[in-house]
Structures are given as C-alpha cells and as structure tokens.
Design a protein around this motif. Structure first.
Motif: not given
Length: 623
Positions: A269-282, A259-267
């Motif tokens: 918020q992104f770390a909170k919603q995507h803890p794995f991808f916040a430290v392992a950046r594709l 429901t939420t686009q990643q581009g709309d999230l602050t850093e």
C-alpha cells in the motif's frame, strides 16, 4: 692487403656498433630472468602465509611486484628503454579502439537546447556510426534541411552558419587531439612501458598497452573523464517539498493525503500511495537532511521518474540528483546508494587542481586523495567556503559524489580532499586521472582485444623457430650447392640479421610478428643476391678466366640485377609503410632495413672474404 683495410674497418665498426646497440636487449633478458627467479620465491612465501589466496589475487600481487622492481631499479629501467621493444602480439596486453563522443561535446557547448536540438543531434549521431562523415557536418546539414540556423544553439546571431560550422569542426578536432594528449599523460603516469597511442580517422584513438594485466583498471584509466566538480548540497527545506510533490505526481494525487498514517500501511500500500519514497527512502525522517537511500536496481526507475515531463516541470532549473560513488551494503547483501540533491551549477571545477596525492588518512585509515588548487582556485575556494559555513559541499567526479562534508570554516589554503575510495589502488588511479586532466568529451570503447602473455610467448617461440628453421634450410642448401662460397653467404646472413636487429634497437623500433616475417623474407632475399653473384662467377670461370678475374667480373656484372630487384622491393616497402598501419608498417619497416643490411653484407662483407681468400692464396670452391 691495404686495399682491404677500409672495408675491414667499416665492417668491424658496424659489428661493434651492433653489439653495443644489442647489449641492452641481452641485459634486459638477463634482468627479467633474475626478477622471475626472485618472484618465484616471493610467490611461495605468499602461498605459505595465505593458503586461501586466489590465483587472480596472487597474479595481481606478483605482477605489481614485478612492475615495481622493473620500474624502480635505474639499471633495469635503462636496459628496458634501450632494448628492442616487443609488440603487443609478442608480449601480450590490450588493444583498444576508442571514439571521442563528439555528440556529447556539441551537447555540452550548445546553449538553450530543446527537443528539436536533441532529436537532430541524436539522428546525426546515429548517421555518423554508419558513414565516414563527422557528427558536426551531419548536424549542420540536418539543421539546414530544417531551415534552422546554427546560431540558434551556437555562437552569436551575427555569425553565419559557415563560420559556426568551421569553429565547431575546429573544436571537434581539438577535442580529439587533447584527448590523445591526456590519455598519453595518464598512461605514462600509470607506468605502462612502450604504449602505442595514435589517431585513426577523424575521431578514433587506437591504444596498445603491452603487458597490461588489470584490464578493468586500464579501461577506467582511459575512459574516466575526470570531470571534478564542487557542488553545494541543497537544504532539506528546499528539497523535501519538491520530493513530496514528485511523489504526489507519481501517485496521481492533487495534494498531500494526510488522512492515512504511513505506519498503518502495508509495504504494498505504501508503494502504491508513495511510489517515489518507496524507492527513495529518506535517511533522516525528521527532515534535517534530504538525502535518501536508493537500492542499486531502483536507480533506473528513479531516472525514469525524473525524466517524466510532468515531473520535470516542477523541478527547479538549478537542481539535480546525484548518487554516491560507493554503495552501502545492507545485512541482506543488497547495495544502497545515497542520493543527494545538489545545485546543478558547480561552484568550482577540477580545472584549478594543480596537484593530487593519494594517501591513507591517519585518523580513519581510509584511502584519500589530497588536492592542491592554483592561486585562482584557492581564492575562489576560500570565497565559497567562507560564505557557506554550515552547509554541505559535494565533491563530484564524473557525475558520482565521492564525499559531501559540512563546511566547518573558511579554507584559504586551496587544499581539498576526496574520500570514499574502496582501496589505495583506486585512490592512486584517481590521483593519476586528476593530475592528467579532464577529457574534453566522453570516450567510448568500440573495439577491445586482449592478448594473453602465454599467447605472446607462443608467438615469440614460433617466430624464433621459424627464423632458425629458415636459416638452417638456407645454410644447408648454400653449403651443399656452392661449397666453401656457400659458407661465406651463410656467415653474411648471420651478419645481416645482427645488423638488422641492431638498427631496430638504435631506432627503438618495435618488433612484431609481421616484423619477424620481414626478417625471414630478408634471409631469402639476401641469399638471392649471393646466388646471382655466384652464378655470374661460375659463368666467368667457364670462359677460362682466372678465379680472381672471375670474382671481379662476377660481382661487377651482378650489380644491375641485384640493385634492380632490391630497389623495386624497397619502393614497395615504402608504399606499404606509407599507406599501411600497425602490423603492415612493422613488416614494411623490417623489410626495408633488411634490404639495406643484406646489400651491405653481400656486397661488402662477402666481397671482402673473397678478396682476402684470394690475396692469401686460398682456394675458393663454388661447387
């Protein structure tokens, strides 16, 4: 004079042999002075051409050039091999005590391990650190205490615990022996002169590396397991869903939130919603590859995530994440490591490598190591590359990926290449480690001492001063107290020391600081024999005998006292050598050689001088 001829020939022969044996030591001393003089000129040129060079860099370059000159010149090398070797305490270097991690060996060869196995093994390892019992025995005992058969994890169900324990003990001992052979091979190829490698206890290895200047490089050489593996990199369509699921578990989600686009999230918020991808950046957001960049300080966090039981439950058995050996540095100076998802099971291991050669890749100017496999490895490598064209294969050494190229076509030749080393020195180190073979188990450094060259030179100077001072005091006393006979003893003393050094050179023994102490003690004992002989001669002269008869009787009646004291001391030296280690053995060996040479000098040389003087009619004064 005919009766003196045999003893004269014997003494001249011993002196000639001693000079022959000590000549390489003198030659090596001259060579070192010549090389040092030439390097002074080189050092000045380097400083002139590169004024900003640091002292450490300059020292490394000079040491490297010195090693190169002394190693490549055949005459220099011959002299060094035949000279009296100096111990670590006299020329500086590294002293390392290492322990083979047999717990890791058990973990490696065990089958179907579980929490119970890991707990018992961990407790056994802790207990082994505070006791003399080996890990295998402790592990077996703890298994028996818990009524668990060893066949649960090792061997077959038809074998009893005694048989399995015996085989594990044999494998443990074999791992230590193989580790010693591999370390010796690596040290020899590295070019360290006069290393000392010996086993201590059941699983420890003592390594002495004289003259080593690059400490970190030496430790990597010794500790590198050289476990080379070729593993296929997992396809993105297999890995990215797993990474998404890990991310969901860490975020506490049940299913992917779209429901939420990643581009709309602050850093944050992104770390909170995507803890794995916040430290392992594709790296590739389109999903063509599943490689990710992980910041250096976040690698521990990733490990913690992957160790969580709920995350482990969704990880396939044949998948693991590995990092690149070399980081990529961002514009802000932060280091990022590329993370790959690879098959846990290796397609091929480094056991098939028969040769390795470091070089510079002409197309990229980067250091590489080219490897050649044996026929069996080449066949297997051809099969693997032939059936996986278009896929990537990671070359992993000791758990770190060095390169992961895409397989373009079948490789039938058995050649492969490792790239990613920062410089040619690293590539050379890797070449040595690969050629020497892989360690059977990890090795931990439990004690490490570095002795600087200046400290070693101080020890040489002080040792030389102590020998000179000791000799002068003894020589002056003997001449003052026994007059002309005292000078005979002083001459014999010089002969004794020369013989001792000659024998050390003949057996290629190593002279250490305790060895110098043994030489000083030898001087005192050698004079002690002369004092006994001279006092006996004085007693015989006081009874009215002629000088010739007194000398004859003096020597004859002194033998028992001299042999008694020297043999007793010699046996003490044998005990010290047998049950001592390192410096104690060096002292004991020098002392025993000193006793033998001093007896030769006092009973053969001094007696010959007396007989010659009396035969020629010269007056002998004993004070």
């Amino acid at each position: 004079m005919k009766e003196l001829r045999f003893r004269l020939i014997l003494i001249i022969g011993a002196l000639a042999l001693t000079i022959y044996l000590l000549f390489p030591t003198y030659q090596d001393y001259r060579n070192n002075k010549e090389v040092a003089k030439n390097l002074e000129t080189v050092e000045k040129k380097i400083k002139t051409s590169n004024p900003t060079i640091t002292k450490i860099e300059l020292k490394d370059i000079i040491q490297s050039k010195k090693d190169s000159i002394l190693t490549n010149n055949q005459d220099f090398r011959d002299a060094r091999e035949k000279r009296i070797k100096l111990g670590l305490d006299l020329q500086g270097g590294m002293y390392i005590v290492m322990e083979v991690n047999t717990a890791k060996l058990l973990e490696k060869i065990a089958k179907d391990t579980d929490e119970q196995f890991n707990q018992i093994l961990s407790d056994s390892e802790k207990e082994s650190k505070i006791s003399d019992e080996n890990v295998v025995s402790i592990f077996s005992r703890r298994m028996r205490e818990k009524n668990v058969r060893l066949s649960r994890y090792f061997g077959s169900i038809r074998e009893d615990d005694t048989q399995i324990e015996a085989r594990l003990l044999e494998q443990e001992a074999d791992a230590v022996t193989r580790a010693i052979e591999i370390i010796r091979n690596r040290v020899d190829q590295y070019g360290v002169s006069e290393p000392n490698i010996q086993k201590q206890g059941s699983r420890r290895i003592v390594v002495e590396l004289p003259g080593i200047a690059r400490e970190e490089e030496a430790k990597r050489l010794l500790q590198g397991r050289a476990l080379l593996e070729f593993k296929l990199v997992k396809e993105a369509d297999q890995v990215i869903p797993i990474m998404n699921r890990i991310d969901e578990i860490l975020a506490g989600k049940q299913e992917t939130d779209t429901t939420t686009q990643q581009g709309d999230l602050t850093e944050e918020q992104f770390a909170k919603q995507h803890p794995f991808f916040a430290v392992a950046r594709l790296i590739d957001q389109t999903g063509s590859i599943a490689d990710a960049f992980v910041q250096e300080e976040d690698r521990d966090l990733i490990s913690q995530y992957l160790q969580r039981p709920d995350v482990k439950n969704i990880l396939p058995d044949n998948l693991e994440f590995v990092y690149d050996a070399k980081p990529e540095v961002g514009e802000d100076g932060k280091k990022f490591f590329r993370m790959y998802a690879v098959n846990k099971t290796a397609e091929l291991t480094g056991g098939v490598i028969v040769d390795a050669q470091s070089n510079i890749d002409p197309s990229t100017s980067a250091p590489v190591v080219n490897m050649q496999m044996n026929s069996e490895g080449a066949r297997e490598w051809a099969r693997i590359t032939g059936s996986n064209i278009g896929k990537r294969c990671a070359v992993i050494l000791d758990g770190m990926a060095y390169t992961a190229p895409t397989i373009q076509n079948k490789i039938p030749s058995g050649n492969s290449q490792i790239s990613g080393m920062p410089n040619l020195d690293e590539a050379k180190l890797l070449e040595i480690v690969l050629k020497a073979g892989a360690l059977p188990a990890p090795i931990d450094i439990i004690e490490e001492r570095t002795i600087g060259p200046s400290l070693g030179q101080d020890s040489i100077s002080q040792g030389f001063n102590s020998i000179t001072l000791g000799y002068l005091i003894v020589a002056i006393f003997m001449i003052f107290y026994y007059r002309k006979a005292g000078s005979f003893a002083d001459f014999a003393l010089v002969f004794t020391i020369l013989l001792l050094l000659g024998i050390l050179a003949a057996f290629r023994a190593t002279l250490t600081l305790p060895g110098i102490a043994g030489i000083v003690l030898t001087m005192g004992m050698a004079v002690d024999a002369n004092v006994i002989i001279f006092e006996r001669i004085r007693e015989e002269l006081s009874t009215g005998k002629t000088v010739k008869a007194a000398v004859e009787a003096g020597f004859k009646h002194s033998y028992s006292a001299i042999f008694d004291s020297n043999i007793t001391t010699f046996f003490t030296g044998i005990i010290l050598y047998q049950f001592g280690s390192g410096p104690i053995q060096g002292f004991a060996l020098t002392l025993m050689i000193g006793i033998a040479t001093s007896l030769f000098s006092q009973l053969i040389l001094v007696r010959l001088i007396f007989d010659f003087m009396l035969a020629k009619g010269y007056k002998v004064n004993l004070g």
